[in-house]
Design a protein around this motif. Sequence first.
Motif, PDB file in Angstrom:
ATOM      1  N   ALA A  19       0.834  -1.208   0.000  1.00  0.00           N
ATOM      2  CA  ALA A  19       0.000   0.000   0.000  1.00  0.00           C
ATOM      3  C   ALA A  19       0.865   1.251   0.000  1.00  0.00           C
ATOM      4  O   ALA A  19       0.580   2.217  -0.722  1.00  0.00           O
ATOM      5  N   TRP A  20       1.929   1.244   0.793  1.00  0.00           N
ATOM      6  CA  TRP A  20       2.787   2.434   0.870  1.00  0.00           C
ATOM      7  C   TRP A  20       3.580   2.616  -0.415  1.00  0.00           C
ATOM      8  O   TRP A  20       3.811   3.746  -0.840  1.00  0.00           O
ATOM      9  N   GLN A  21       4.016   1.534  -1.041  1.00  0.00           N
ATOM     10  CA  GLN A  21       4.726   1.671  -2.315  1.00  0.00           C
ATOM     11  C   GLN A  21       3.805   2.272  -3.371  1.00  0.00           C
ATOM     12  O   GLN A  21       4.234   3.103  -4.169  1.00  0.00           O
ATOM     13  N   GLU A  22       2.541   1.860  -3.357  1.00  0.00           N
ATOM     14  CA  GLU A  22       1.585   2.421  -4.307  1.00  0.00           C
ATOM     15  C   GLU A  22       1.286   3.885  -3.978  1.00  0.00           C
ATOM     16  O   GLU A  22       1.279   4.739  -4.862  1.00  0.00           O
ATOM     17  N   ALA A  23       1.063   4.173  -2.708  1.00  0.00           N
ATOM     18  CA  ALA A  23       0.714   5.535  -2.301  1.00  0.00           C
ATOM     19  C   ALA A  23       1.851   6.519  -2.566  1.00  0.00           C
ATOM     20  O   ALA A  23       1.605   7.686  -2.862  1.00  0.00           O
ATOM     21  N   PHE A  24       3.081   6.045  -2.439  1.00  0.00           N
ATOM     22  CA  PHE A  24       4.228   6.938  -2.569  1.00  0.00           C
ATOM     23  C   PHE A  24       5.062   6.613  -3.812  1.00  0.00           C
ATOM     24  O   PHE A  24       6.245   6.939  -3.881  1.00  0.00           O
ATOM     25  N   ALA A  25       4.450   5.999  -4.817  1.00  0.00           N
ATOM     26  CA  ALA A  25       5.162   5.578  -6.028  1.00  0.00           C
ATOM     27  C   ALA A  25       5.757   6.754  -6.793  1.00  0.00           C
ATOM     28  O   ALA A  25       6.755   6.602  -7.495  1.00  0.00           O
ATOM     29  N   GLU A  26       5.169   7.926  -6.679  1.00  0.00           N
ATOM     30  CA  GLU A  26       5.660   9.095  -7.403  1.00  0.00           C
ATOM     31  C   GLU A  26       6.897   9.710  -6.760  1.00  0.00           C
ATOM     32  O   GLU A  26       7.561  10.537  -7.368  1.00  0.00           O
ATOM     33  N   THR A  27       7.201   9.319  -5.537  1.00  0.00           N
ATOM     34  CA  THR A  27       8.385   9.870  -4.879  1.00  0.00           C
ATOM     35  C   THR A  27       9.628   9.229  -5.468  1.00  0.00           C
ATOM     36  O   THR A  27       9.581   8.169  -6.086  1.00  0.00           O
ATOM     37  N   ALA A  52       3.478   2.807  13.994  1.00  0.00           N
ATOM     38  CA  ALA A  52       2.692   2.611  12.773  1.00  0.00           C
ATOM     39  C   ALA A  52       3.019   1.278  12.129  1.00  0.00           C
ATOM     40  O   ALA A  52       2.121   0.541  11.711  1.00  0.00           O
ATOM     41  N   ILE A  53       4.273   0.937  12.046  1.00  0.00           N
ATOM     42  CA  ILE A  53       4.685  -0.283  11.362  1.00  0.00           C
ATOM     43  C   ILE A  53       4.311  -1.521  12.182  1.00  0.00           C
ATOM     44  O   ILE A  53       3.538  -2.365  11.737  1.00  0.00           O
ATOM     45  N   LEU A 168      -5.791   5.003   6.363  1.00  0.00           N
ATOM     46  CA  LEU A 168      -4.663   4.784   7.274  1.00  0.00           C
ATOM     47  C   LEU A 168      -3.370   4.594   6.498  1.00  0.00           C
ATOM     48  O   LEU A 168      -2.341   5.194   6.814  1.00  0.00           O
ATOM     49  N   PHE A 169      -3.413   3.780   5.436  1.00  0.00           N
ATOM     50  CA  PHE A 169      -2.207   3.520   4.654  1.00  0.00           C
ATOM     51  C   PHE A 169      -1.735   4.757   3.897  1.00  0.00           C
ATOM     52  O   PHE A 169      -0.540   4.928   3.678  1.00  0.00           O
ATOM     53  N   ARG A 170      -2.655   5.613   3.476  1.00  0.00           N
ATOM     54  CA  ARG A 170      -2.254   6.831   2.760  1.00  0.00           C
ATOM     55  C   ARG A 170      -1.410   7.757   3.630  1.00  0.00           C
ATOM     56  O   ARG A 170      -0.681   8.601   3.126  1.00  0.00           O
ATOM     57  N   LEU A 171      -1.509   7.600   4.941  1.00  0.00           N
ATOM     58  CA  LEU A 171      -0.709   8.421   5.850  1.00  0.00           C
ATOM     59  C   LEU A 171       0.764   8.037   5.816  1.00  0.00           C
ATOM     60  O   LEU A 171       1.616   8.823   6.213  1.00  0.00           O
ATOM     61  N   GLY A 172       1.051   6.817   5.400  1.00  0.00           N
ATOM     62  CA  GLY A 172       2.431   6.348   5.413  1.00  0.00           C
ATOM     63  C   GLY A 172       2.840   5.930   6.811  1.00  0.00           C
ATOM     64  O   GLY A 172       2.004   5.789   7.692  1.00  0.00           O
ATOM     65  N   PRO A 173       4.133   5.759   7.032  1.00  0.00           N
ATOM     66  CA  PRO A 173       4.592   5.237   8.317  1.00  0.00           C
ATOM     67  C   PRO A 173       4.749   6.309   9.390  1.00  0.00           C
ATOM     68  O   PRO A 173       5.747   6.372  10.089  1.00  0.00           O
ATOM     69  N   VAL A 174       3.767   7.171   9.496  1.00  0.00           N
ATOM     70  CA  VAL A 174       3.806   8.148  10.579  1.00  0.00           C
ATOM     71  C   VAL A 174       3.243   7.496  11.825  1.00  0.00           C
ATOM     72  O   VAL A 174       2.424   6.583  11.751  1.00  0.00           O
ATOM     73  N   SER A 175       3.651   7.963  12.940  1.00  0.00           N
ATOM     74  CA  SER A 175       3.178   7.409  14.189  1.00  0.00           C
ATOM     75  C   SER A 175       1.691   7.700  14.359  1.00  0.00           C
ATOM     76  O   SER A 175       1.262   8.837  14.195  1.00  0.00           O
ATOM     77  N   PRO A 176       0.884   6.682  14.701  1.00  0.00           N
ATOM     78  CA  PRO A 176      -0.526   6.945  14.964  1.00  0.00           C
ATOM     79  C   PRO A 176      -0.751   7.520  16.354  1.00  0.00           C
ATOM     80  O   PRO A 176      -1.868   7.807  16.729  1.00  0.00           O
ATOM     81  N   LEU A 177       0.320   7.671  17.120  1.00  0.00           N
ATOM     82  CA  LEU A 177       0.189   8.206  18.465  1.00  0.00           C
ATOM     83  C   LEU A 177      -0.112   9.694  18.387  1.00  0.00           C
ATOM     84  O   LEU A 177       0.538  10.426  17.636  1.00  0.00           O
ATOM     85  N   PRO A 178      -1.079  10.160  19.160  1.00  0.00           N
ATOM     86  CA  PRO A 178      -1.401  11.599  19.114  1.00  0.00           C
ATOM     87  C   PRO A 178      -0.262  12.425  19.709  1.00  0.00           C
ATOM     88  O   PRO A 178       0.465  11.950  20.580  1.00  0.00           O
TER      89      PRO A 178
END
Length: 180
Positions: A19-27, A52-53, A168-178
Motif C-alpha cells: 500500500a505504501w509503495q503504491e501511495a508513494f510511487a511518485e516519490t 505505525a509499522i 490509514l495507509f495513505r498516511l504512510g509510516p507516521v506514528s498513529p500516536l497523538p
Amino acid sequence: AVELAVHEGYPGHCLQSLAWQEAFAETRAPLRFFHTSDDVAMKSRYFGTMPAIEGFAVHAEERMLDEGLYTPREALLAVVSKLIRAARVLVDLRVHGSRASLGAVAADYATWTGMPLGWCEGQVLRSLRIPLQVVSYFAGAREVEALRRETMARDGAAFSSEAFYDCLFRLGPVSPLPPR
C-alpha cells in the motif's frame, strides 16, 4: 505459524509495504521497509515510525483473532504469542530500568514464557540493541484500534473497513500516536 504469516505477510507488513509503495510511487524513493525497519531504527536511533509499522501488524493479528479467522489451535497460539510479547515488554523495561543482570532477566523471561533460555537471551540482547521498540507493538496497535473504533462510531452504518485502512495507509509510516 499462521499468526507470524499474518504479522509479517498478509494482511500485516506485506500489505502495508504494498500500500505504501503504491501511495508513494511518485516519490523518488518509494517506501520499502520489509525486514529493514529494525536495522534502520537501530542505526538512526529513531523509532518514531515503529508504532505505525509494528502497531498495524499486531492490529492485523488481533483483527484476525477477533473475527474468528484462526482455527482453535491457531487462536491458542495467537494468545500465547500475545502473552510472550507482553512479557517481552517487561524484559525491555527491566533491561533498561533495573539493576538485574542480563542473565537474570533472561532466566525470568524463560520462566514467564516457557521459552528456551537461549531464545530468551537473544530477546534480552534485542532489547539492548533496540530500546523500547517492543513497546511500540502494543502502543501502535492500541492507537490503530482506537482510531478504528472512533471512525466506526462517527460513521455508523456507513463505516467501511476498506475505506478506513485505505485512509490509514495513505498516511504512510507516521506514528498513529497523538501529539502530546
